[in-house]
Design a protein around this motif. Structure first.
Motif, PDB file in Angstrom:
ATOM      1  N   LYS A  49       0.820  -1.208   0.000  1.00  0.00           N
ATOM      2  CA  LYS A  49       0.000   0.000   0.000  1.00  0.00           C
ATOM      3  C   LYS A  49       0.862   1.270   0.000  1.00  0.00           C
ATOM      4  N   SER A 217       5.432  -4.039  10.869  1.00  0.00           N
ATOM      5  CA  SER A 217       6.448  -3.057  10.502  1.00  0.00           C
ATOM      6  C   SER A 217       6.355  -1.857  11.434  1.00  0.00           C
ATOM      7  N   TYR A 356       3.529   6.177   0.502  1.00  0.00           N
ATOM      8  CA  TYR A 356       2.275   6.870   0.809  1.00  0.00           C
ATOM      9  C   TYR A 356       2.190   8.230   0.124  1.00  0.00           C
TER      10      TYR A 356
HETATM   11  C1  LIG Z   1       0.675  -0.264   6.376  1.00  0.00           C
HETATM   12  C2  LIG Z   1       1.031  -1.564   6.899  1.00  0.00           C
HETATM   13  C3  LIG Z   1       2.369  -1.974   6.951  1.00  0.00           C
HETATM   14  C4  LIG Z   1       3.519  -1.114   6.527  1.00  0.00           C
HETATM   15  O1  LIG Z   1       3.805  -0.077   7.429  1.00  0.00           O
HETATM   16  P1  LIG Z   1       5.075   0.863   7.194  1.00  0.00           P
HETATM   17  O2  LIG Z   1       5.035   1.824   8.305  1.00  0.00           O
HETATM   18  O3  LIG Z   1       4.899   1.521   5.857  1.00  0.00           O
HETATM   19  O4  LIG Z   1       6.270   0.013   7.195  1.00  0.00           O
HETATM   20  C5  LIG Z   1       2.630  -3.245   7.417  1.00  0.00           C
HETATM   21  N1  LIG Z   1       1.635  -4.059   7.823  1.00  0.00           N
HETATM   22  C6  LIG Z   1       0.337  -3.697   7.781  1.00  0.00           C
HETATM   23  C7  LIG Z   1      -0.709  -4.657   8.213  1.00  0.00           C
HETATM   24  C8  LIG Z   1      -0.016  -2.442   7.330  1.00  0.00           C
HETATM   25  O5  LIG Z   1      -1.294  -2.081   7.304  1.00  0.00           O
END
Ligand SMILES: *Cc1c(COP(=O)(O)O)cnc(C)c1O
Length: 405
Positions: A49, A217, A356
């Motif tokens: 995403k 993360s 993002y």
């Molecule tokens: C958005 C998201 C991530 C990634 O987060 P970052 O801060 O961009 O590394 C990982 N796991 C889930 C379930 C998420 O929704």
């Protein structure tokens, strides 16, 4: 990548444009795997995403990455980019049982984050391997927009509901193969992360057939000078040791999973815009650029500070500017920021524009979304064209003439 390369790509492909440095994405990926080299079974699932262009997905697939997806459409994009279904994880929030069943039927690992759906899914499909998303209620960072571990978060199954969770699993005899947590986008403090990990290890002991633990993360990358970044090497050292000890205790070599988005792609991205107008008011010098929050919403939505370089005049005398967009609504990118002297026609480059940014862009004000370029081996590849008027009209259905009178 040098500023002159960014300038040349902007001339070649036109502004506004997103440019991603493929070498930086690779080096971040390698840095993470190296930090956890002591773990035998490590798996990185790129959280798409953050930046979902198919070419980026292909690049990471070549590196050996899996994918973390949050919608069935992301799953479809991942399959389209050549990922095998078993390399894809699906971690949705608030989606229907039907969508979860549809994704499961594609052979993708599903991750369930509430007891209601867990019970319904388990009753219907007791044999399907399921991962569960736990909320350890650990605050990482302090901004309620991005810290998803706190008590009133909509994400995950509360660790305090573990007894209920275990009962559902026993009653349905469903097959729990993994436990997951993702505590949000701001891990400032490794100790906080390790503390949350302990909660996950404790929870894991309730399930006998686990194959993996997924730590999500939230790795932080620097956006501006003096920003703290997650010390991946330190985290790797400490968590690897603890993870390996846990596997011994558990009696099985589990797989350790991370799903970074921002860490892999944020710093690789630059967003390049052209200055349309310099406007002085009684107190401020505005630099108005050919973009707005329709293309880069993070400053307005989260208050994010993306560093801005004037790559047309990098050695110019620094002056104070408010950099604003062309949207008919307040769209301030930077307030009273020191930037080398800006003239109309200059190209400004926003840093940390990989995560993002494009993925949150819209057509507000009926503007076209920007093009995207991937820089690899000293060459720019156009990976998404600028939109055209046709794109604005796609799926619009005008009323028949007789209906309008
Ligand atoms: C958005 C998201 C991530 C990634 O987060 P970052 O801060 O961009 O590394 C990982 N796991 C889930 C379930 C998420 O929704």
């Amino acid at each position: 990548m040098q500023p002159k390369d960014l300038l040349q790509l902007t001339e070649q492909f036109g502004s506004p444009i997103y440019v991603y440095d493929g070498e930086k994405i690779k080096s971040q990926y390698n840095r993470l795997t190296k930090a956890f080299s002591k773990v035998d079974n490590l798996r990185i699932n790129y959280a798409m995403k953050a930046l979902s262009n198919v070419a980026i997905l292909q690049l990471l697939r070549e590196m050996g990455s899996g994918l973390d997806t949050v919608s069935i459409q992301e799953v479809l994009l991942g399959l389209h980019a050549g990922y095998a279904p078993e390399k894809i994880f699906y971690t949705p929030n608030g989606v229907s049982l039907e969508e979860i069943e549809e994704v499961n039927a594609m052979g993708v690992q599903i991750n369930i984050d509430n007891l209601s759906i867990l019970e319904q899914f388990g009753a219907k499909h007791p044999d399907v391997p399921v991962c569960i998303r736990i909320n350890p209620h650990v605050m990482a960072g302090g901004n309620t927009n991005i810290s998803v571990g706190h008590i009133d978060s909509k994400f995950g199954i509360s660790i305090h509901q573990l007894p209920h969770l275990v009962r559902i699993v026993e009653n349905t005899k469903m097959n729990i193969v993994g436990i997951h947590m993702h505590t949000g986008s701001d891990i400032l403090d490794i100790e906080v992360f390790l503390y949350a990990a302990e909660i996950l290890f404790d929870a894991a002991k309730n399930f006998k057939d686990l194959e993996f633990l997924d730590f999500g993360s939230g790795f932080k990358v620097p956006y501006k000078k003096d920003d703290i970044e997650t010390d991946i090497e330190e985290l790797g050292k400490k968590l690897s040791k603890r993870f390996n000890a846990f596997c011994k205790e558990y009696g099985k070599e589990l797989t350790l999973i991370f799903e970074p988005g921002k860490f892999l792609v944020s710093e690789a991205g630059s967003f390049l815009v052209k200055v349309n107008v310099i406007k002085q008011t009684t107190s401020t010098v505005f630099a108005g650029v050919d973009s707005g929050f329709n293309h880069l919403i993070r400053p307005m939505l989260y208050g994010s500070q993306h560093q801005i370089d004037n790559i047309s005049n990098p050695k110019g005398k620094e002056r104070f500017y408010s950099v604003v967009g062309y949207i008919c609504e307040t769209d301030t990118f930077a307030n009273n920021r020191r930037i080398p002297e800006i003239k109309e026609g200059d190209i400004l480059s926003f840093r940390n524009a990989g995560a993002y940014c494009y993925s949150m862009a819209s057509n507000y004000n009926s503007r076209y979304r920007p093009a995207e370029v991937l820089w690899l081996n000293g060459q720019g590849h156009l990976i998404r064209a600028h939109e055209t008027f046709e794109d604005l009209l796609r799926n619009q259905i005008p009323l028949p003439i007789e209906a309008t009178v």
